[in-house]
Design a protein around this motif. Structure first.
Motif, PDB file in Angstrom:
ATOM      1  N   ARG A  77      49.891 -17.955 -39.117  1.00 14.00           N
ATOM      2  CA  ARG A  77      50.685 -18.848 -38.269  1.00 14.00           C
ATOM      3  C   ARG A  77      49.852 -20.063 -37.858  1.00 14.00           C
ATOM      4  O   ARG A  77      50.349 -21.189 -37.873  1.00 14.00           O
ATOM      5  CB  ARG A  77      51.184 -18.102 -37.028  1.00 14.00           C
ATOM      6  CG  ARG A  77      52.325 -17.160 -37.338  1.00 14.00           C
ATOM      7  CD  ARG A  77      52.695 -16.320 -36.129  1.00 14.00           C
ATOM      8  NE  ARG A  77      53.901 -15.576 -36.412  1.00 14.00           N
ATOM      9  CZ  ARG A  77      55.027 -15.663 -35.699  1.00 14.00           C
ATOM     10  NH1 ARG A  77      55.068 -16.427 -34.629  1.00 14.00           N
ATOM     11  NH2 ARG A  77      56.078 -14.969 -36.041  1.00 14.00           N
ATOM     12  N   ASP A 108      59.927 -15.563 -35.486  1.00 12.56           N
ATOM     13  CA  ASP A 108      59.713 -15.283 -36.909  1.00 12.56           C
ATOM     14  C   ASP A 108      60.607 -16.171 -37.765  1.00 12.56           C
ATOM     15  O   ASP A 108      60.194 -16.653 -38.823  1.00 12.56           O
ATOM     16  CB  ASP A 108      59.994 -13.806 -37.218  1.00 12.56           C
ATOM     17  CG  ASP A 108      58.959 -12.867 -36.618  1.00 12.56           C
ATOM     18  OD1 ASP A 108      57.843 -13.328 -36.293  1.00 12.56           O
ATOM     19  OD2 ASP A 108      59.270 -11.672 -36.466  1.00 12.56           O
ATOM     20  N   GLU A 109      61.839 -16.391 -37.315  1.00 12.77           N
ATOM     21  CA  GLU A 109      62.798 -17.213 -38.050  1.00 12.77           C
ATOM     22  C   GLU A 109      62.308 -18.655 -38.180  1.00 12.77           C
ATOM     23  O   GLU A 109      62.283 -19.224 -39.281  1.00 12.77           O
ATOM     24  CB  GLU A 109      64.157 -17.200 -37.339  1.00 12.77           C
ATOM     25  CG  GLU A 109      65.222 -18.042 -38.002  1.00 12.77           C
ATOM     26  CD  GLU A 109      65.758 -17.482 -39.296  1.00 12.77           C
ATOM     27  OE1 GLU A 109      66.320 -18.269 -40.081  1.00 12.77           O
ATOM     28  OE2 GLU A 109      65.619 -16.275 -39.549  1.00 12.77           O
ATOM     29  N   ALA A 112      59.236 -18.842 -40.458  1.00 12.79           N
ATOM     30  CA  ALA A 112      59.584 -18.684 -41.871  1.00 12.79           C
ATOM     31  C   ALA A 112      60.145 -19.981 -42.441  1.00 12.79           C
ATOM     32  O   ALA A 112      59.812 -20.377 -43.565  1.00 12.79           O
ATOM     33  CB  ALA A 112      60.586 -17.547 -42.043  1.00 12.79           C
ATOM     34  N   ARG A 113      60.980 -20.679 -41.674  1.00 16.39           N
ATOM     35  CA  ARG A 113      61.567 -21.944 -42.141  1.00 16.39           C
ATOM     36  C   ARG A 113      60.499 -23.029 -42.302  1.00 16.39           C
ATOM     37  O   ARG A 113      60.511 -23.798 -43.268  1.00 16.39           O
ATOM     38  CB  ARG A 113      62.655 -22.425 -41.188  1.00 16.39           C
ATOM     39  CG  ARG A 113      63.838 -21.506 -41.101  1.00 16.39           C
ATOM     40  CD  ARG A 113      64.681 -21.592 -42.374  1.00 16.39           C
ATOM     41  NE  ARG A 113      65.835 -20.721 -42.245  1.00 16.39           N
ATOM     42  CZ  ARG A 113      65.980 -19.566 -42.881  1.00 16.39           C
ATOM     43  NH1 ARG A 113      65.050 -19.171 -43.725  1.00 16.39           N
ATOM     44  NH2 ARG A 113      67.035 -18.828 -42.709  1.00 16.39           N
ATOM     45  N   LYS A 115      57.313 -22.553 -42.861  1.00 21.37           N
ATOM     46  CA  LYS A 115      56.484 -22.172 -44.004  1.00 21.37           C
ATOM     47  C   LYS A 115      57.198 -22.491 -45.324  1.00 21.37           C
ATOM     48  O   LYS A 115      56.588 -23.057 -46.243  1.00 21.37           O
ATOM     49  CB  LYS A 115      56.142 -20.685 -43.911  1.00 21.37           C
ATOM     50  CG  LYS A 115      55.199 -20.216 -44.991  1.00 21.37           C
ATOM     51  CD  LYS A 115      54.849 -18.755 -44.798  1.00 21.37           C
ATOM     52  CE  LYS A 115      54.035 -18.231 -45.956  1.00 21.37           C
ATOM     53  NZ  LYS A 115      53.737 -16.805 -45.817  1.00 21.37           N
ATOM     54  N   GLU A 116      58.479 -22.150 -45.406  1.00 17.81           N
ATOM     55  CA  GLU A 116      59.258 -22.442 -46.613  1.00 17.81           C
ATOM     56  C   GLU A 116      59.272 -23.948 -46.917  1.00 17.81           C
ATOM     57  O   GLU A 116      59.088 -24.365 -48.057  1.00 17.81           O
ATOM     58  CB  GLU A 116      60.709 -21.957 -46.453  1.00 17.81           C
ATOM     59  CG  GLU A 116      60.883 -20.466 -46.524  1.00 17.81           C
ATOM     60  CD  GLU A 116      62.288 -20.024 -46.134  1.00 17.81           C
ATOM     61  OE1 GLU A 116      63.209 -20.880 -46.077  1.00 17.81           O
ATOM     62  OE2 GLU A 116      62.474 -18.829 -45.867  1.00 17.81           O
TER      63      GLU A 116
END
Length: 125
Positions: A77, A108-109, A112-113, A115-116
């Motif tokens: 992170r 987490d959501e 994740a976005r 990172k994507e």
């Protein structure tokens, strides 16, 4: 697996110090986190009792599986958020400091976005 933010910081510091090679000692952790040696001793006692770390008779600190899992998550992170902030033009030193604050609270959501998006843009492997 919910632990306090300060414990996450200690685990991340142990991981980062261990990646440099050699043994990780309490004094190294104190220096890295700019905290007192007694604070580190107290934290190491709690982390050891909760099964996150092990310490040998020489005081060398080692992450156990559940400690390593948290340390790796927090470190990922930290690096991803730092990369995101730097890509927005935030100076590196400020980006690292802000990422350290954000890494503990971001969902987490959302993580994740972010990172994507960085992967899509070729800013992360």
């Amino acid at each position: 697996m919910q632990i306090r933010e300060s414990a996450e910081d200690y685990l991340e510091a142990i991981l980062r110090l261990s990646q440099k090679g050699g043994g990780v000692r309490s004094v190294d952790i104190a220096t890295m986190l700019s905290v007192s040696k007694p604070s580190v001793s107290h934290a190491m006692k709690l982390l050891r009792e909760d099964g996150y770390i092990a310490m040998d008779r020489y005081g060398t600190v080692t992450l156990l599986d559940k400690g390593a899992e948290i340390a790796n998550r927090i470190y990922e992170r930290h690096t991803v958020l730092t990369t995101m902030l730097e890509s927005l033009g935030v100076p590196s030193e400020i980006a690292r400091a802000d990422a350290c604050k954000m890494e503990h609270d971001i969902s987490d959501e959302s993580f994740a976005r972010i990172k994507e998006r960085l992967i899509e843009n070729g800013q992360l492997d």
